[in-house]
Design a protein around this motif. Sequence first.
Motif, PDB file in Angstrom:
ATOM      1  N   ARG A  38     -24.009  -8.343  14.064  1.00  0.00           N
ATOM      2  CA  ARG A  38     -24.676  -9.600  13.720  1.00  0.00           C
ATOM      3  C   ARG A  38     -23.902 -10.321  12.624  1.00  0.00           C
ATOM      4  O   ARG A  38     -23.482  -9.724  11.650  1.00  0.00           O
ATOM      5  CB  ARG A  38     -26.098  -9.320  13.258  1.00  0.00           C
ATOM      6  CG  ARG A  38     -26.809 -10.585  12.788  1.00  0.00           C
ATOM      7  CD  ARG A  38     -28.239 -10.329  12.602  1.00  0.00           C
ATOM      8  NE  ARG A  38     -28.796 -10.302  13.958  1.00  0.00           N
ATOM      9  CZ  ARG A  38     -30.066 -10.153  14.229  1.00  0.00           C
ATOM     10  NH1 ARG A  38     -30.934  -9.972  13.274  1.00  0.00           N
ATOM     11  NH2 ARG A  38     -30.498 -10.165  15.457  1.00  0.00           N
ATOM     12  N   GLY A  39     -23.686 -11.604  12.803  1.00  0.00           N
ATOM     13  CA  GLY A  39     -22.983 -12.419  11.818  1.00  0.00           C
ATOM     14  C   GLY A  39     -21.476 -12.376  11.913  1.00  0.00           C
ATOM     15  O   GLY A  39     -20.794 -13.052  11.149  1.00  0.00           O
ATOM     16  N   SER A  40     -20.927 -11.592  12.844  1.00  0.00           N
ATOM     17  CA  SER A  40     -19.472 -11.516  12.969  1.00  0.00           C
ATOM     18  C   SER A  40     -18.928 -12.773  13.652  1.00  0.00           C
ATOM     19  O   SER A  40     -19.633 -13.461  14.379  1.00  0.00           O
ATOM     20  CB  SER A  40     -19.059 -10.264  13.743  1.00  0.00           C
ATOM     21  OG  SER A  40     -19.614 -10.276  15.037  1.00  0.00           O
ATOM     22  N   LEU A  41     -17.664 -13.053  13.388  1.00  0.00           N
ATOM     23  CA  LEU A  41     -17.015 -14.253  13.911  1.00  0.00           C
ATOM     24  C   LEU A  41     -15.960 -13.896  14.939  1.00  0.00           C
ATOM     25  O   LEU A  41     -15.235 -12.912  14.789  1.00  0.00           O
ATOM     26  CB  LEU A  41     -16.371 -15.038  12.771  1.00  0.00           C
ATOM     27  CG  LEU A  41     -17.321 -15.547  11.703  1.00  0.00           C
ATOM     28  CD1 LEU A  41     -16.546 -16.137  10.536  1.00  0.00           C
ATOM     29  CD2 LEU A  41     -18.265 -16.579  12.286  1.00  0.00           C
ATOM     30  N   LEU A  42     -15.861 -14.722  15.960  1.00  0.00           N
ATOM     31  CA  LEU A  42     -14.893 -14.524  17.030  1.00  0.00           C
ATOM     32  C   LEU A  42     -13.709 -15.455  16.817  1.00  0.00           C
ATOM     33  O   LEU A  42     -13.884 -16.654  16.575  1.00  0.00           O
ATOM     34  CB  LEU A  42     -15.543 -14.813  18.387  1.00  0.00           C
ATOM     35  CG  LEU A  42     -14.657 -14.742  19.623  1.00  0.00           C
ATOM     36  CD1 LEU A  42     -14.124 -13.328  19.820  1.00  0.00           C
ATOM     37  CD2 LEU A  42     -15.427 -15.201  20.855  1.00  0.00           C
ATOM     38  N   PHE A  43     -12.494 -14.889  16.892  1.00  0.00           N
ATOM     39  CA  PHE A  43     -11.255 -15.652  16.825  1.00  0.00           C
ATOM     40  C   PHE A  43     -10.448 -15.330  18.069  1.00  0.00           C
ATOM     41  O   PHE A  43     -10.347 -14.167  18.469  1.00  0.00           O
ATOM     42  CB  PHE A  43     -10.435 -15.259  15.596  1.00  0.00           C
ATOM     43  CG  PHE A  43     -10.984 -15.763  14.296  1.00  0.00           C
ATOM     44  CD1 PHE A  43     -10.383 -16.837  13.646  1.00  0.00           C
ATOM     45  CD2 PHE A  43     -12.092 -15.168  13.714  1.00  0.00           C
ATOM     46  CE1 PHE A  43     -10.883 -17.297  12.451  1.00  0.00           C
ATOM     47  CE2 PHE A  43     -12.598 -15.623  12.513  1.00  0.00           C
ATOM     48  CZ  PHE A  43     -11.990 -16.700  11.878  1.00  0.00           C
ATOM     49  N   VAL A  70      -4.898 -12.869  21.901  1.00  0.00           N
ATOM     50  CA  VAL A  70      -5.261 -11.921  20.854  1.00  0.00           C
ATOM     51  C   VAL A  70      -6.680 -12.274  20.422  1.00  0.00           C
ATOM     52  O   VAL A  70      -6.949 -13.397  19.992  1.00  0.00           O
ATOM     53  CB  VAL A  70      -4.305 -11.997  19.652  1.00  0.00           C
ATOM     54  CG1 VAL A  70      -4.757 -11.039  18.552  1.00  0.00           C
ATOM     55  CG2 VAL A  70      -2.890 -11.677  20.092  1.00  0.00           C
ATOM     56  N   VAL A  71      -7.594 -11.305  20.566  1.00  0.00           N
ATOM     57  CA  VAL A  71      -9.001 -11.510  20.234  1.00  0.00           C
ATOM     58  C   VAL A  71      -9.336 -10.708  18.984  1.00  0.00           C
ATOM     59  O   VAL A  71      -9.096  -9.502  18.935  1.00  0.00           O
ATOM     60  CB  VAL A  71      -9.910 -11.076  21.403  1.00  0.00           C
ATOM     61  CG1 VAL A  71     -11.374 -11.245  21.048  1.00  0.00           C
ATOM     62  CG2 VAL A  71      -9.564 -11.854  22.663  1.00  0.00           C
ATOM     63  N   ASP A  72      -9.853 -11.398  17.968  1.00  0.00           N
ATOM     64  CA  ASP A  72     -10.296 -10.754  16.734  1.00  0.00           C
ATOM     65  C   ASP A  72     -11.787 -10.967  16.566  1.00  0.00           C
ATOM     66  O   ASP A  72     -12.304 -12.038  16.883  1.00  0.00           O
ATOM     67  CB  ASP A  72      -9.635 -11.377  15.496  1.00  0.00           C
ATOM     68  CG  ASP A  72      -8.156 -11.073  15.381  1.00  0.00           C
ATOM     69  OD1 ASP A  72      -7.698 -10.141  16.047  1.00  0.00           O
ATOM     70  OD2 ASP A  72      -7.488 -11.776  14.613  1.00  0.00           O
ATOM     71  N   VAL A  73     -12.468  -9.943  16.053  1.00  0.00           N
ATOM     72  CA  VAL A  73     -13.841 -10.083  15.579  1.00  0.00           C
ATOM     73  C   VAL A  73     -13.776  -9.743  14.097  1.00  0.00           C
ATOM     74  O   VAL A  73     -13.256  -8.702  13.711  1.00  0.00           O
ATOM     75  CB  VAL A  73     -14.814  -9.151  16.334  1.00  0.00           C
ATOM     76  CG1 VAL A  73     -16.215  -9.259  15.757  1.00  0.00           C
ATOM     77  CG2 VAL A  73     -14.811  -9.485  17.829  1.00  0.00           C
ATOM     78  N   ARG A  74     -14.266 -10.668  13.273  1.00  0.00           N
ATOM     79  CA  ARG A  74     -14.200 -10.492  11.817  1.00  0.00           C
ATOM     80  C   ARG A  74     -15.605 -10.491  11.232  1.00  0.00           C
ATOM     81  O   ARG A  74     -16.508 -11.149  11.744  1.00  0.00           O
ATOM     82  CB  ARG A  74     -13.396 -11.624  11.180  1.00  0.00           C
ATOM     83  CG  ARG A  74     -11.981 -11.688  11.710  1.00  0.00           C
ATOM     84  CD  ARG A  74     -11.198 -12.795  11.063  1.00  0.00           C
ATOM     85  NE  ARG A  74      -9.892 -12.939  11.708  1.00  0.00           N
ATOM     86  CZ  ARG A  74      -9.007 -13.832  11.349  1.00  0.00           C
ATOM     87  NH1 ARG A  74      -9.252 -14.669  10.353  1.00  0.00           N
ATOM     88  NH2 ARG A  74      -7.855 -13.901  11.978  1.00  0.00           N
ATOM     89  N   ASP A  75     -15.768  -9.741  10.136  1.00  0.00           N
ATOM     90  CA  ASP A  75     -17.063  -9.742   9.453  1.00  0.00           C
ATOM     91  C   ASP A  75     -17.182 -11.023   8.624  1.00  0.00           C
ATOM     92  O   ASP A  75     -16.273 -11.859   8.610  1.00  0.00           O
ATOM     93  CB  ASP A  75     -17.263  -8.477   8.611  1.00  0.00           C
ATOM     94  CG  ASP A  75     -16.273  -8.325   7.477  1.00  0.00           C
ATOM     95  OD1 ASP A  75     -15.563  -9.311   7.133  1.00  0.00           O
ATOM     96  OD2 ASP A  75     -16.198  -7.220   6.915  1.00  0.00           O
ATOM     97  N   THR A  76     -18.288 -11.168   7.916  1.00  0.00           N
ATOM     98  CA  THR A  76     -18.546 -12.400   7.176  1.00  0.00           C
ATOM     99  C   THR A  76     -17.554 -12.635   6.042  1.00  0.00           C
ATOM    100  O   THR A  76     -17.355 -13.769   5.624  1.00  0.00           O
ATOM    101  CB  THR A  76     -19.983 -12.413   6.623  1.00  0.00           C
ATOM    102  OG1 THR A  76     -20.176 -11.234   5.840  1.00  0.00           O
ATOM    103  CG2 THR A  76     -20.994 -12.461   7.737  1.00  0.00           C
TER     104      THR A  76
END
Length: 98
Positions: A38-43, A70-76
């Motif tokens: 929850r709250g993670s961001l997709l790049f 290239v797919v990244d998921v980043r925290d807040t």
Amino acid sequence: MKRLLLAAALSIAACSMPSTTVRTTDSRPSLAVEGAPRGSLLFVDGNRIGDAGVYDGQPAVLLVEPGTHVVDVRDTSGKVIFRQTIFVESETKTIQVR
């Protein structure tokens, strides 16, 4: 005279051109991200897309161009918690964030 003008106006309004609608489907491949916190961001390819949880495939997916991404998921805080290089061709590719 008024009746004649009214009749002429109605007959002209009734003679409209036929209407045609053309619909095309978008055949680009798509990405779905399952298990994103929850709250993670997709790049994708370094571009911020938005909340990763939105693109869970239920029903929203992200349309992308065919090829390697290239797919990244980043925290807040912006820390990368998941990274994967994927190749998509013509279907929906589902990424499992673990």
